[in-house]
Design a protein around this motif. Structure first.
Motif: not given
Length: 344
Positions: A64, A79-80, A114
């Motif tokens: 991430w 994000l998103p 997410h």
């Protein structure tokens, strides 16, 4: 004038001070609804976190961080993230030389973060068709045989044990880790999770309790039998460590200080991998070809070579499927009863 036919809609408190005190007491003694929900949410998050192994969580966090850094460089929203953004990221990763399995894990990590943030995973969106095509293309273009570490079979393990010099606390501990890790086909996470009371000493050898493992997320546990042995002698190696360390509870394999003093902390799973590589190098092997999994693979490779059935291997390895085990057996029997043995 009041009408006695209808009850008063306003309750008159004869003692306002008492009422205020009661409200204050209620506030102090009973948690409010938001506080209760906050506690439950934290507990639920802890359960969700426990659903994945610590190694997976570390990998997902690293993946991430790589994705968010990539988005920052390209001025994109992480994000998103849209499926198109993830598809371009995956393509860049493939062009950088990463193997498909790593790329797929990074896409899974993006989906995980997410969902944790309250968004659907990009792969689950209706517009994810292009992303699926890109991932399939990466598999087709860059896929290939898995690059597996070499197994520490019986011969390799004996050489590695012989390369450990001295009888100090570190040497005794490291011999026990190599011997038990191979004899019980343990993952490195299982090695460092062992506790003293997980060891049962019986005349035939050892009964080792695996309280939790990668394929046992419900923590039902399993008991592994380890024979006494006459060559590697895993029981003797472990008993020597227990006697030298002297601790009677807590983590079985503990971290040592720089001066080889025993600490109360368990070893890390990465320390096990480094340990295997160090002694592989000391025994004359290329350390890049060995890792923590070499111990587990070594048991399966040697067991298959010695004629153990898939089901007896499975008793020790605890694989849920025999497909992986069949690969070890097939490799061990490549030349056994070969179809061309009588005419080539």
């Amino acid at each position: 004038m009041s009408d006695s036919r209808f009850p008063s809609l306003i309750a008159v408190d004869p003692d306002p001070a008492a009422s205020s005190a009661a409200l204050i007491t209620a506030d102090l003694c009973e948690p409010t609804l938001p506080a209760i929900l906050h506690e439950k949410i934290e507990r639920a998050a802890a359960y969700a976190k426990a659903a994945r192994s610590s190694a997976t969580r570390r990998a997902y966090d690293s993946d991430w961080a790589i994705f968010t850094a990539w988005c920052a460089v390209h001025s994109l929203t992480a994000l998103p993230a849209s499926p198109e953004i993830v598809a371009v990221f995956a393509s860049d990763q493939a062009n950088a030389g990463l193997n498909p399995s790593t790329i797929h894990r990074r896409v899974a990590a993006i989906g995980h973060h997410h969902r944790a943030g309250g968004y659907p995973a990009p792969t689950a969106l209706p517009t994810a068709g292009r992303l699926a095509e890109v991932l399939a293309g990466i598999r087709a273009e860059h896929g290939g045989a898995k690059r597996q570490k070499h197994p520490a079979d019986a011969a390799a393990l004996r050489n590695m044990l012989a390369a450990i010099e001295g009888d100090g606390l570190r040497a005794v501990r490291d011999r026990a880790i190599l011997g038990i890790g191979m004899a019980a086909a343990l993952r490195r996470s299982e090695i460092v999770a062992l506790e003293v009371d997980h060891v049962g000493i019986v005349p035939e050898g050892l009964r080792l309790t695996i309280a939790r493992s990668k394929t046992d997320r419900a923590a039902q546990g399993a008991i592994i039998a380890i024979p006494e042995g006459s060559r590697i002698r895993p029981k003797a190696l472990l008993l020597a460590w227990i006697a030298a360390a002297g601790h009677t509870d807590g983590p079985l394999f503990r971290r040592l200080s720089r001066t080889d003093a025993l600490t109360s902390s368990p070893m890390s799973d990465r320390a096990v991998a480094r340990l295997v590589q160090r002694y592989a190098a000391a025994a004359g092997y290329d350390p890049a070809h060995y890792a923590g999994h070499s111990l587990r693979a070594g048991f399966l490779t040697e067991g298959a070579a010695q004629g153990a059935t898939i089901f007896k291997l499975q008793e020790v390895s605890r694989h849920k499927s025999v497909q992986v085990l069949s690969d070890y057996v097939r490799s061990a029997e490549l030349f056994k009863n070969h179809a061309g043995a009588h005419f080539l």
